[in-house]
Motif scaffolding. Structure first.
Motif, PDB file in Angstrom:
ATOM      1  N   ALA A  97       0.932  -1.294   0.135  1.00  0.00           N
ATOM      2  CA  ALA A  97      -0.177  -0.080  -0.174  1.00  0.00           C
ATOM      3  C   ALA A  97       0.928   1.406  -0.068  1.00  0.00           C
ATOM      4  CB  ALA A  97      -0.885  -0.117   1.197  1.00  0.00           C
ATOM      5  N   ALA A  98       1.993   1.004   1.029  1.00  0.00           N
ATOM      6  CA  ALA A  98       3.008   2.475   0.633  1.00  0.00           C
ATOM      7  C   ALA A  98       3.396   2.819  -0.499  1.00  0.00           C
ATOM      8  CB  ALA A  98       3.787   2.092   1.725  1.00  0.00           C
ATOM      9  N   ILE A  99       3.915   1.728  -0.953  1.00  0.00           N
ATOM     10  CA  ILE A  99       4.611   2.000  -2.567  1.00  0.00           C
ATOM     11  C   ILE A  99       3.587   2.262  -3.606  1.00  0.00           C
ATOM     12  CG2 ILE A  99       5.539   0.650  -4.463  1.00  0.00           C
ATOM     13  CD1 ILE A  99       6.918  -1.205  -2.483  1.00  0.00           C
ATOM     14  N   ALA A 100       2.355   1.688  -3.594  1.00  0.00           N
ATOM     15  CA  ALA A 100       1.199   2.280  -4.536  1.00  0.00           C
ATOM     16  C   ALA A 100       0.887   3.735  -4.221  1.00  0.00           C
ATOM     17  CB  ALA A 100       0.147   1.316  -4.288  1.00  0.00           C
ATOM     18  N   MET A 101       0.885   4.064  -3.000  1.00  0.00           N
ATOM     19  CA  MET A 101       0.559   5.539  -2.577  1.00  0.00           C
ATOM     20  C   MET A 101       1.667   6.386  -2.930  1.00  0.00           C
ATOM     21  SD  MET A 101      -1.828   5.320   0.990  1.00  0.00           S
ATOM     22  CE  MET A 101      -0.597   4.939   1.883  1.00  0.00           C
ATOM     23  N   ALA A 102       2.758   6.013  -2.569  1.00  0.00           N
ATOM     24  CA  ALA A 102       4.049   6.824  -3.070  1.00  0.00           C
ATOM     25  C   ALA A 102       4.070   6.950  -4.490  1.00  0.00           C
ATOM     26  CB  ALA A 102       5.368   6.085  -2.551  1.00  0.00           C
ATOM     27  N   ILE A 103       4.033   6.069  -5.232  1.00  0.00           N
ATOM     28  CA  ILE A 103       3.876   6.260  -6.750  1.00  0.00           C
ATOM     29  C   ILE A 103       2.781   7.144  -7.128  1.00  0.00           C
ATOM     30  CG2 ILE A 103       3.643   5.033  -8.941  1.00  0.00           C
ATOM     31  CD1 ILE A 103       4.855   2.439  -7.916  1.00  0.00           C
ATOM     32  N   LEU A 104       1.704   7.068  -6.445  1.00  0.00           N
ATOM     33  CA  LEU A 104       0.556   7.814  -7.184  1.00  0.00           C
ATOM     34  C   LEU A 104       1.044   9.390  -6.563  1.00  0.00           C
ATOM     35  CD1 LEU A 104      -2.397   8.329  -7.766  1.00  0.00           C
ATOM     36  CD2 LEU A 104      -3.291   8.096  -5.662  1.00  0.00           C
ATOM     37  N   VAL A 105       1.497   9.511  -5.497  1.00  0.00           N
ATOM     38  CA  VAL A 105       1.611  10.943  -5.047  1.00  0.00           C
ATOM     39  C   VAL A 105       2.814  11.621  -5.808  1.00  0.00           C
ATOM     40  CG1 VAL A 105       2.650  12.383  -3.202  1.00  0.00           C
ATOM     41  CG2 VAL A 105       0.807  10.722  -2.800  1.00  0.00           C
ATOM     42  N   ASP A 106       3.650  10.553  -6.443  1.00  0.00           N
ATOM     43  CA  ASP A 106       4.844  11.033  -7.180  1.00  0.00           C
ATOM     44  C   ASP A 106       4.406  11.613  -8.755  1.00  0.00           C
ATOM     45  OD1 ASP A 106       7.735  11.538  -7.411  1.00  0.00           O
ATOM     46  OD2 ASP A 106       7.824   9.926  -8.748  1.00  0.00           O
ATOM     47  N   LYS A 107       3.606  10.777  -9.169  1.00  0.00           N
ATOM     48  CA  LYS A 107       3.102  10.982 -10.521  1.00  0.00           C
ATOM     49  C   LYS A 107       2.117  11.795 -10.598  1.00  0.00           C
ATOM     50  CE  LYS A 107       5.813   7.659 -12.073  1.00  0.00           C
ATOM     51  NZ  LYS A 107       6.884   7.996 -12.761  1.00  0.00           N
ATOM     52  N   VAL A 108       1.152  12.173  -9.513  1.00  0.00           N
ATOM     53  CA  VAL A 108      -0.059  12.929  -9.854  1.00  0.00           C
ATOM     54  C   VAL A 108       0.648  14.463 -10.031  1.00  0.00           C
ATOM     55  CG1 VAL A 108      -0.225  13.466  -7.482  1.00  0.00           C
ATOM     56  CG2 VAL A 108      -2.201  13.690  -9.013  1.00  0.00           C
ATOM     57  N   ARG A 109      -0.148  15.351 -10.721  1.00  0.00           N
ATOM     58  CA  ARG A 109       0.308  16.392 -11.293  1.00  0.00           C
ATOM     59  C   ARG A 109      -0.365  17.659 -10.338  1.00  0.00           C
ATOM     60  NH1 ARG A 109       1.359  16.876 -17.644  1.00  0.00           N
ATOM     61  NH2 ARG A 109       3.083  15.195 -17.856  1.00  0.00           N
ATOM     62  N   TRP A 110      -1.612  17.206 -10.278  1.00  0.00           N
ATOM     63  CA  TRP A 110      -2.559  18.197  -9.416  1.00  0.00           C
ATOM     64  C   TRP A 110      -2.793  17.980  -8.085  1.00  0.00           C
ATOM     65  CZ3 TRP A 110      -3.630  22.614 -12.170  1.00  0.00           C
ATOM     66  CH2 TRP A 110      -3.238  22.528 -13.377  1.00  0.00           C
ATOM     67  N   PHE A 111      -3.006  18.653  -7.204  1.00  0.00           N
ATOM     68  CA  PHE A 111      -3.365  18.314  -5.606  1.00  0.00           C
ATOM     69  C   PHE A 111      -2.404  17.283  -4.832  1.00  0.00           C
ATOM     70  CE2 PHE A 111      -7.497  19.266  -7.943  1.00  0.00           C
ATOM     71  CZ  PHE A 111      -7.662  20.602  -7.438  1.00  0.00           C
ATOM     72  N   ARG A 112      -1.105  17.473  -5.245  1.00  0.00           N
ATOM     73  CA  ARG A 112      -0.238  16.442  -4.853  1.00  0.00           C
ATOM     74  C   ARG A 112      -0.077  16.776  -3.255  1.00  0.00           C
ATOM     75  NH1 ARG A 112       5.928  16.428  -7.407  1.00  0.00           N
ATOM     76  NH2 ARG A 112       4.663  15.700  -9.194  1.00  0.00           N
ATOM     77  N   ASN A 113       0.032  18.003  -2.839  1.00  0.00           N
ATOM     78  CA  ASN A 113       0.045  17.876  -1.537  1.00  0.00           C
ATOM     79  C   ASN A 113      -1.073  17.533  -0.466  1.00  0.00           C
ATOM     80  OD1 ASN A 113       2.667  19.273  -1.587  1.00  0.00           O
ATOM     81  ND2 ASN A 113       1.991  20.989  -1.800  1.00  0.00           N
ATOM     82  N   LEU A 114      -2.374  17.476  -1.348  1.00  0.00           N
ATOM     83  CA  LEU A 114      -3.384  17.252  -0.755  1.00  0.00           C
ATOM     84  C   LEU A 114      -3.610  15.627  -0.550  1.00  0.00           C
ATOM     85  CD1 LEU A 114      -6.207  17.793   0.345  1.00  0.00           C
ATOM     86  CD2 LEU A 114      -7.070  17.663  -2.340  1.00  0.00           C
ATOM     87  N   PHE A 115      -3.077  14.955  -1.455  1.00  0.00           N
ATOM     88  CA  PHE A 115      -3.181  13.542  -1.528  1.00  0.00           C
ATOM     89  C   PHE A 115      -2.090  13.152  -0.542  1.00  0.00           C
ATOM     90  CE2 PHE A 115      -4.770  13.774  -5.824  1.00  0.00           C
ATOM     91  CZ  PHE A 115      -6.100  12.906  -5.554  1.00  0.00           C
ATOM     92  N   ARG A 116      -1.006  13.653  -0.349  1.00  0.00           N
ATOM     93  CA  ARG A 116       0.130  13.474   0.605  1.00  0.00           C
ATOM     94  C   ARG A 116      -0.605  13.742   2.177  1.00  0.00           C
ATOM     95  NH1 ARG A 116       5.617  16.377  -0.027  1.00  0.00           N
ATOM     96  NH2 ARG A 116       5.409  15.410  -2.243  1.00  0.00           N
ATOM     97  N   SER A 117      -1.248  14.620   2.151  1.00  0.00           N
ATOM     98  CA  SER A 117      -1.708  14.868   3.566  1.00  0.00           C
ATOM     99  C   SER A 117      -2.735  13.810   3.765  1.00  0.00           C
ATOM    100  CB  SER A 117      -2.415  16.384   3.760  1.00  0.00           C
ATOM    101  OG  SER A 117      -1.414  17.395   3.537  1.00  0.00           O
ATOM    102  N   ILE A 118      -3.702  13.609   2.891  1.00  0.00           N
ATOM    103  CA  ILE A 118      -4.792  12.679   3.342  1.00  0.00           C
ATOM    104  C   ILE A 118      -4.012  11.173   3.620  1.00  0.00           C
ATOM    105  CG2 ILE A 118      -6.592  11.299   2.218  1.00  0.00           C
ATOM    106  CD1 ILE A 118      -7.408  13.904   0.663  1.00  0.00           C
ATOM    107  N   PHE A 119      -3.135  10.709   2.733  1.00  0.00           N
ATOM    108  CA  PHE A 119      -2.700   9.436   3.027  1.00  0.00           C
ATOM    109  C   PHE A 119      -1.677   9.443   4.259  1.00  0.00           C
ATOM    110  CE2 PHE A 119      -2.364   9.031  -1.905  1.00  0.00           C
ATOM    111  CZ  PHE A 119      -3.717   8.350  -1.869  1.00  0.00           C
TER     112      PHE A 119
END
Length: 310
Positions: A102-124
């Motif tokens: 789960a951590a690797i999947a979330m890290a890849i998602l946060v690293d690849k996303v262009r919009w609302f990166r900080n929001l996703f990082r905070s939520i996770f």
């Protein structure tokens, strides 16, 4: 001329040992307070625990009768301890695997996303800020059989046959604790993996993309091997955390139903404070310490060897 240089060098050579001794004394002055605190709160209690593990102390009275290895013999033959050890190993293996995936999947998602990166990082990351007690209460209410949100959602979408007592049914109690713990802990390891991902040169993936490699091939042959160092840290930390899990079990199931979710840490608490058998509980704590140390050494050696092979 050479004799004059030798004479001037002698005082400098004589000063070096004095300066070295001064620096050593200064270093000892800085180290001594921390060492005294460590000795007082770690070494002394550990030595006392080793002694208590050979006694029949109840935790209240002054009677500390020495009974030798009787506590360890009881641990060896106790079905309850064997069941707790099995539950601990099942929970540890499950948490190490699921939390890191789960951590690797979330890290890849946060690293690849262009919009609302900080929001996703905070939520996770937010669940890691909750204490185990708070998280346990939250999930105990969500999974409650009578008024839990999860069962209400299942009933509302036409899956009423799936409604079960998630924390009271022996088939699902362990699974409920594992998944809720993954929800809480994966965000912490995501930060470590995210740091590892950001340390990978983007030129490597760009070159692989030019050569025709798809996203999965880039992850398999570039990203995953270069995350070996982060994976070693995360797997060791998650393993130690899983072996010591206590809060969630205490709040969500109290070791039940029956003894289905009772782990080594929880049985130490129940025996030591609930049954007033501090000697036996301390002996079990010593066994848990040896298990954690042994598994950690084996895991680190295996993962370090894997890093070299990658």
């Amino acid at each position: 001329m050479s004799t004059a240089l030798q004479q001037t060098d002698k005082p400098l050579a004589a000063l070096k040992p004095k300066k070295k001794k001064q620096w050593q004394s200064y270093a000892l002055m800085f180290i001594l307070p921390s060492f005294l605190i460590y000795t007082l709160f770690v070494i002394v209690p550990t030595a006392g625990s080793i002694y208590l593990s050979f006694t029949s102390w109840d935790g209240i009275s002054e009677d500390m009768r020495y009974i030798g290895f009787a506590n360890f013999v009881e641990i060896w033959h106790s079905p309850r301890v064997h069941n707790a050890l099995k539950n601990t190993l099942v929970m540890t293996i499950s948490l190490v695997v699921l939390e890191n995936i789960a951590a690797i999947a979330m890290a890849i998602l946060v690293d690849k996303v262009r919009w609302f990166r900080n929001l996703f990082r905070s939520i996770f990351y937010f669940p890691t800020l909750l204490s185990g007690i708070v998280m346990g209460f939250v999930w105990a209410m969500i999974l409650n059989y009578n008024f839990g949100v999860f069962n209400q959602i299942l009933d509302a979408v036409g899956l009423g046959s799936w409604v079960v007592d998630w924390l009271g049914n022996p088939k699902y109690a362990m699974l409920s604790i594992i998944l809720s713990t993954v929800w809480k802990g994966a965000g912490y390891y995501m930060i470590i993996y995210l740091a590892g991902l950001q340390g990978i040169p983007p030129e490597l993936n760009e070159a692989a993309s030019i050569d025709g490699a798809n996203g999965f091939q880039q992850f398999r042959h570039i990203t995953f091997p270069l995350l070996a160092g982060s994976m070693t840290v995360c797997m060791v930390l998650s393993m130690i955390s899983a072996l010591k899990i206590f809060d969630q079990i205490a709040v969500m199931t109290d070791g039940g139903p029956g003894f289905e979710t009772e782990t080594l840490t929880y049985i130490i608490y129940k025996v030591g404070f609930g049954e007033l058998r501090q000697g036996f509980g301390t002996a079990l704590a010593m066994v848990l310490f040896l298990i954690i140390m042994l598994i950690t050494v084996i895991q680190v050696k295996f993962l370090r060897k894997r890093e070299v092979q990658m």
